[in-house]
Scaffold this motif. Sequence first.
Motif, PDB file in Angstrom:
ATOM      1  N   ASN A 106      19.164  16.301  43.998  1.00  0.00           N
ATOM      2  CA  ASN A 106      17.893  15.651  44.267  1.00  0.00           C
ATOM      3  C   ASN A 106      17.791  15.367  45.761  1.00  0.00           C
ATOM      4  N   ILE A 107      16.626  15.542  46.299  1.00  0.00           N
ATOM      5  CA  ILE A 107      16.397  15.344  47.740  1.00  0.00           C
ATOM      6  C   ILE A 107      16.783  13.924  48.176  1.00  0.00           C
ATOM      7  N   ASN A 108      16.684  12.965  47.260  1.00  0.00           N
ATOM      8  CA  ASN A 108      16.974  11.566  47.598  1.00  0.00           C
ATOM      9  C   ASN A 108      18.458  11.277  47.778  1.00  0.00           C
ATOM     10  N   VAL A 109      19.342  12.174  47.342  1.00  0.00           N
ATOM     11  CA  VAL A 109      20.780  11.925  47.502  1.00  0.00           C
ATOM     12  C   VAL A 109      21.370  12.696  48.680  1.00  0.00           C
ATOM     13  N   ILE A 110      20.554  13.499  49.329  1.00  0.00           N
ATOM     14  CA  ILE A 110      21.025  14.268  50.487  1.00  0.00           C
ATOM     15  C   ILE A 110      20.924  13.403  51.737  1.00  0.00           C
ATOM     16  N   ASN A 111      21.988  13.441  52.565  1.00  0.00           N
ATOM     17  CA  ASN A 111      21.946  12.706  53.824  1.00  0.00           C
ATOM     18  C   ASN A 111      22.573  13.558  54.932  1.00  0.00           C
TER      19      ASN A 111
END
Length: 124
Positions: free
Chosen positions: A61-66
Motif C-alpha cells: 500500500n502506498i501509505n506504508v512506503i517511506n
Amino acid sequence: MNQKIILSLNQEELENFRVLVKNSDLDLLNDLVQLVVLKDDPEKYIKRKVFEALSDLSGFNINVINESQKLKFDLGLTNYHKKSLKIYFQRIVKDLNSTKIISVTECEKLEKVSDCLKLVKSKL
C-alpha cells in the motif's frame, strides 16, 4: 480498506473531473486530484507518483512506503522490477515537461526509495 481506481481521461474530461471533485465534500480526494491535475507542487507530485509506481510494482500500500526503505529488502523489488521503473519514472518526467531521459541502467542502480526520488528530480 483502500481501493485503487484507474481512470483514463482526456484533458477536457480530466478538468471536468477536477471541478466535480472540487465541489464535493471529499477534501482528501480533492487535494490528491489537485496535485495530480495541476502539478503545481513538483516536489509533492514527484513523491506521490514515485510512491504510486513503487506500490504498483511491489504490491505494498502506498501509505506504508517511506523514503528510507530499501527497494530489494523492504519492498521486494527484483532487478527486473527496477528496470520496469524506467517507464513509470519517464512518464513523471514527461508530465513535468522535461525532455531528459531516464535510462534502464540508472534504474538498475537504485537501492532505496530516496534514490528513486533523487533520480526523477535530477531529470527536471
